[in-house]
Design a protein around this motif. Structure first.
Motif, mmCIF file in Angstrom:
data_model
loop_
_atom_site.group_PDB
_atom_site.id
_atom_site.type_symbol
_atom_site.label_atom_id
_atom_site.label_comp_id
_atom_site.label_asym_id
_atom_site.label_seq_id
_atom_site.Cartn_x
_atom_site.Cartn_y
_atom_site.Cartn_z
ATOM 1 N N ILE A 1 2.133 1.802 -7.742
ATOM 2 C CA ILE A 1 2.532 1.991 -6.021
ATOM 3 C C ILE A 1 3.000 3.598 -6.365
ATOM 4 C CG2 ILE A 1 3.949 0.949 -3.979
ATOM 5 C CD1 ILE A 1 2.046 -0.835 -5.269
ATOM 6 N N TRP A 2 3.282 4.307 -6.615
ATOM 7 C CA TRP A 2 3.647 5.905 -6.184
ATOM 8 C C TRP A 2 3.162 6.266 -6.198
ATOM 9 C CZ3 TRP A 2 2.416 9.785 -9.231
ATOM 10 C CH2 TRP A 2 3.112 10.527 -8.601
ATOM 11 N N LEU B 1 -3.943 -9.322 -9.004
ATOM 12 C CA LEU B 1 -2.942 -8.664 -9.239
ATOM 13 C C LEU B 1 -1.531 -8.999 -8.708
ATOM 14 C CD1 LEU B 1 -4.596 -5.976 -11.491
ATOM 15 C CD2 LEU B 1 -5.000 -8.102 -11.713
ATOM 16 N N GLY B 2 -0.671 -10.330 -8.898
ATOM 17 C CA GLY B 2 0.578 -10.166 -8.265
ATOM 18 C C GLY B 2 1.462 -9.417 -8.938
ATOM 19 N N PRO C 1 -2.017 -2.967 -12.069
ATOM 20 C CA PRO C 1 -3.222 -2.014 -12.353
ATOM 21 C C PRO C 1 -3.674 -1.926 -13.101
ATOM 22 C CG PRO C 1 -1.932 -2.397 -10.597
ATOM 23 C CD PRO C 1 -1.025 -3.160 -11.097
ATOM 24 N N TYR C 2 -2.486 -1.302 -13.818
ATOM 25 C CA TYR C 2 -2.685 -1.000 -16.222
ATOM 26 C C TYR C 2 -3.657 -1.219 -16.315
ATOM 27 C CZ TYR C 2 0.555 2.876 -13.282
ATOM 28 O OH TYR C 2 1.051 3.839 -12.392
ATOM 29 N N ASP D 1 -5.158 -5.460 -5.252
ATOM 30 C CA ASP D 1 -4.262 -4.835 -5.714
ATOM 31 C C ASP D 1 -3.102 -4.709 -4.782
ATOM 32 O OD1 ASP D 1 -3.436 -2.191 -5.887
ATOM 33 O OD2 ASP D 1 -5.138 -2.343 -7.676
ATOM 34 N N SER D 2 -1.502 -4.337 -4.098
ATOM 35 C CA SER D 2 -1.676 -4.202 -2.983
ATOM 36 C C SER D 2 -1.034 -3.396 -2.958
ATOM 37 C CB SER D 2 -0.194 -4.619 -2.877
ATOM 38 O OG SER D 2 -0.597 -6.178 -3.872
ATOM 39 N N GLY D 3 -1.213 -1.768 -3.645
ATOM 40 C CA GLY D 3 -1.564 -0.569 -3.618
ATOM 41 C C GLY D 3 -1.411 0.808 -2.588
ATOM 42 N N GLU D 4 -2.483 0.405 -2.418
ATOM 43 C CA GLU D 4 -3.266 0.600 -0.960
ATOM 44 C C GLU D 4 -1.900 0.666 -0.003
ATOM 45 O OE1 GLU D 4 -7.295 2.396 1.051
ATOM 46 O OE2 GLU D 4 -7.394 1.169 -0.515
#
Length: 259
Positions: A19-20, A181-182, A187-188, A205-208
């Protein structure tokens, strides 16, 4: 609150760095402080009360560093504790939830898979989100053991491959066309996951989305850092700093702190 104050992020370990990376890519001029509570990973096996307590402790550490906004870069902490954090602390919080909505809306087979921790899948917030999509079949799978392997740096190992195959093959057999991906650690695992599932299955996944929401909230609260100076990125962990350094490719300075 100064605009140059850092954005704080915390997770049950190194996973929230996924996320970072998205936040830093979108907001390169923002200073950030990342807190990895690896000593207590995974949060997904803990009680709701324990998760709330740890999340409060992490929040207070970041508030002591004068953070202007906090990203709860952990699905389990978000789904179990963000309501309490928002009521207790006078600072904007950004949560991270499994991206069920975009997967459910776009699914052609009306069947999606979600790989997450027990704490996320059992949470009230997760069940509320699932109930919003009654026409879509959601195949849930707890990722037992995945976080521990990632925290140990054992991503490309036979043990990881075996676990992923046991979790993903049943989903593929049930005709999913999206895999959500919860967990911010997962994500890795995308390169490994892609070796197992058909290329027709899209991974979300939720990163963006979290990065975009962070920018939106900073703008709404007039907290954007308008300085063009080189930004500062600090990382703290209460476990072996080498694992965090490796996941960041040794590009960032990591500090050990027994918080």
């Amino acid at each position: 609150m100064k605009n140059t104050n850092p954005i704080g992020l915390f997770d049950s370990g190194i996973g929230g760095t996924s996320i970072w990376k998205e936040v830093h890519a979108l907001l390169p001029h923002e200073n950030t402080i990342y807190l990895a509570d690896s000593k207590n990973a995974p949060y997904g096996l803990k009680s709701k009360e324990e998760i709330i307590s740890l999340s409060c402790k992490n929040t207070e550490f970041l508030l002591e560093q004068n953070c202007k906004l906090i990203v709860v870069a952990c699905n389990t902490a978000t789904t179990n504790a963000i309501k309490e954090l928002r009521s207790k602390y006078d600072i904007p919080f950004i949560g991270i939830e499994p991206a069920i909505k975009p997967a459910a809306i776009q699914s052609k087979t009306h069947t999606i898979g979600i790989l997450a921790t027990k704490g996320t899948l059992n949470s009230e917030l997760f069940h509320k989100n699932v109930s919003n999509h009654p026409d879509v079949k959601i195949i849930e799978q707890i990722g037992h053991g995945l976080v521990q392997l990632i925290e140990n740096g054992d991503i490309n190992t036979p043990e990881m491959r075996e676990l992923l195959e046991s979790y993903l093959y049943p989903m593929v057999e049930k005709n999913i066309d999206y895999l959500v991906l919860g967990c911010s650690h997962y994500p890795y695992l995308i390169p490994e996951i892609k070796k197992i599932i058909p290329s027709s299955i899209k991974i979300i996944d939720s990163g963006e989305a979290v990065a975009k929401q962070t920018k939106k909230i900073l703008e709404e609260h007039n907290l954007m850092n308008d300085s063009k100076e080189l930004s500062s990125q600090l990382f703290y962990t209460n476990s072996n700093p080498k694992v965090l350094e490796n996941i960041l490719n040794n590009k960032e300075k990591v500090f050990f702190k027994a918080f």
